[in-house]
Design a protein around this motif. Structure first.
Motif, PDB file in Angstrom:
ATOM      1  N   PRO A   1     -29.760  -8.736 -11.079  1.00 59.42           N
ATOM      2  CA  PRO A   1     -27.916  -9.138 -10.378  1.00 59.42           C
ATOM      3  C   PRO A   1     -27.584  -9.531  -8.968  1.00 59.42           C
ATOM      4  N   TYR A   2     -27.236  -9.358  -8.286  1.00 61.27           N
ATOM      5  CA  TYR A   2     -26.808  -9.216  -7.097  1.00 61.27           C
ATOM      6  C   TYR A   2     -25.430  -9.662  -6.920  1.00 61.27           C
ATOM      7  N   TYR A   3     -24.390  -9.657  -5.819  1.00 59.24           N
ATOM      8  CA  TYR A   3     -23.522 -10.024  -5.487  1.00 59.24           C
ATOM      9  C   TYR A   3     -22.988 -11.382  -4.544  1.00 59.24           C
ATOM     10  N   ALA A   4     -21.735 -11.471  -4.989  1.00 61.24           N
ATOM     11  CA  ALA A   4     -21.223 -13.001  -4.277  1.00 61.24           C
ATOM     12  C   ALA A   4     -20.233 -12.797  -3.886  1.00 61.24           C
ATOM     13  N   VAL A   5     -19.486 -12.906  -2.622  1.00 63.12           N
ATOM     14  CA  VAL A   5     -18.688 -13.144  -2.359  1.00 63.12           C
ATOM     15  C   VAL A   5     -18.092 -14.531  -1.657  1.00 63.12           C
ATOM     16  N   ILE A   6     -16.582 -15.490  -2.972  1.00 67.77           N
ATOM     17  CA  ILE A   6     -16.961 -16.580  -2.192  1.00 67.77           C
ATOM     18  C   ILE A   6     -14.768 -16.188  -1.642  1.00 67.77           C
ATOM     19  N   PHE A   7     -14.753 -16.905  -0.365  1.00 66.66           N
ATOM     20  CA  PHE A   7     -14.458 -16.637   0.479  1.00 66.66           C
ATOM     21  C   PHE A   7     -13.425 -18.529   0.476  1.00 66.66           C
ATOM     22  N   THR A   8     -12.477 -18.270   0.178  1.00 63.86           N
ATOM     23  CA  THR A   8     -12.015 -20.141   0.474  1.00 63.86           C
ATOM     24  C   THR A   8     -10.616 -19.584   1.301  1.00 63.86           C
ATOM     25  N   SER A   9     -10.395 -20.735   2.133  1.00 60.02           N
ATOM     26  CA  SER A   9      -9.206 -20.642   3.478  1.00 60.02           C
ATOM     27  C   SER A   9      -8.531 -22.609   3.581  1.00 60.02           C
ATOM     28  N   THR A  10      -8.064 -22.318   3.883  1.00 55.87           N
ATOM     29  CA  THR A  10      -7.206 -23.142   4.847  1.00 55.87           C
ATOM     30  C   THR A  10      -6.626 -22.553   6.226  1.00 55.87           C
ATOM     31  N   LEU A  11      -6.873 -23.728   7.243  1.00 57.09           N
ATOM     32  CA  LEU A  11      -6.418 -23.444   8.916  1.00 57.09           C
ATOM     33  C   LEU A  11      -5.123 -24.022   8.216  1.00 57.09           C
ATOM     34  N   THR A  12      -4.666 -23.401   9.490  1.00 57.90           N
ATOM     35  CA  THR A  12      -3.192 -23.296  10.366  1.00 57.90           C
ATOM     36  C   THR A  12      -3.377 -24.385  11.365  1.00 57.90           C
ATOM     37  N   GLU A  13      -3.013 -24.965  12.278  1.00 61.07           N
ATOM     38  CA  GLU A  13      -3.114 -26.232  13.362  1.00 61.07           C
ATOM     39  C   GLU A  13      -3.261 -25.747  14.705  1.00 61.07           C
ATOM     40  N   ASN A  14      -3.434 -23.672  14.151  1.00 60.58           N
ATOM     41  CA  ASN A  14      -3.657 -22.949  15.678  1.00 60.58           C
ATOM     42  C   ASN A  14      -5.038 -22.529  15.837  1.00 60.58           C
ATOM     43  N   SER A  15      -6.441 -23.906  15.663  1.00 54.75           N
ATOM     44  CA  SER A  15      -7.575 -23.068  15.167  1.00 54.75           C
ATOM     45  C   SER A  15      -8.612 -23.016  16.418  1.00 54.75           C
ATOM     46  N   GLU A  16      -7.540 -22.532  17.872  1.00 55.23           N
ATOM     47  CA  GLU A  16      -8.320 -22.108  19.826  1.00 55.23           C
ATOM     48  C   GLU A  16      -8.738 -21.360  18.790  1.00 55.23           C
ATOM     49  N   GLY A  17     -10.166 -21.033  18.779  1.00 58.52           N
ATOM     50  CA  GLY A  17     -11.245 -19.720  19.562  1.00 58.52           C
ATOM     51  C   GLY A  17     -12.160 -19.574  17.594  1.00 58.52           C
ATOM     52  N   TYR A  18     -10.979 -20.126  16.305  1.00 56.10           N
ATOM     53  CA  TYR A  18     -11.599 -20.278  15.335  1.00 56.10           C
ATOM     54  C   TYR A  18     -13.333 -20.220  14.866  1.00 56.10           C
ATOM     55  N   HIS A  19     -14.064 -21.550  15.520  1.00 54.35           N
ATOM     56  CA  HIS A  19     -15.016 -21.817  15.395  1.00 54.35           C
ATOM     57  C   HIS A  19     -15.948 -20.774  15.957  1.00 54.35           C
TER      58      HIS A  19
END
Lengths: 103, 103
Positions: free
Chosen positions: A7-25
């Protein structure tokens, strides 16, 4: 005989973005590169349409905790909460079984 | 006092598609609608870029097993292996902790 599964571990990260995505990517790429260097890191899968899903895989809970508290990651998390994410959810999971298909 | 957390299960399904995606999107929608009607179903998140990630959430392992063996789902799985997927991986996970962010 069944293949032994560790066995090992998983981190499931789900998200929605705002309209201010500057610098995000840029930050997302930087964090992925940094995650890959951490002890206990096993892998990462990521995709985004209406919702973003990033699943990272880790040897144990200690590795997940260390990554969560990594100084550069803390800065990214703070910017995420203040600017980029309109919502997110983090799930810590124990991977108990796994099947792969390759034709 | 910490909120009590009742563990549940996640199925992480990651996949890549072949170039023959005819009928795939209709079937994916149909299977998602059908999954939602199953006993023990809790939710589903899905996104696809280079890789597709679908995470479905279930009350227990029994519900996951029943869904895996559902007759219409079996047909979809067979078509998936024969036509749509160039690769896939299924992970059965126990969700042990969860954090949500809503500003």
């Amino acid at each position: 005989m069944e293949k032994e599964f560790k066995p090992y571990y998983a981190v499931i990260f789900t998200s929605t973005l705002t309209e201010n995505s500057e610098g995000y990517h840029e930050m997302a790429e930087k964090m992925e590169a940094l995650a890959k260097k951490q002890e206990g890191f096993l892998g990462i899968d990521s995709s985004r349409n209406e919702i973003g899903i990033t699943v990272s895989y880790w040897e144990n809970l200690e590795a997940i905790k260390n990554w969560k508290q990594h100084s550069e990651h803390l800065i990214a998390q703070e910017k995420g909460k203040n600017q980029w994410y309109s919502w997110y959810n983090t799930r810590i999971c124990k991977v108990e079984r796994e099947y792969e298909f390759t034709p």
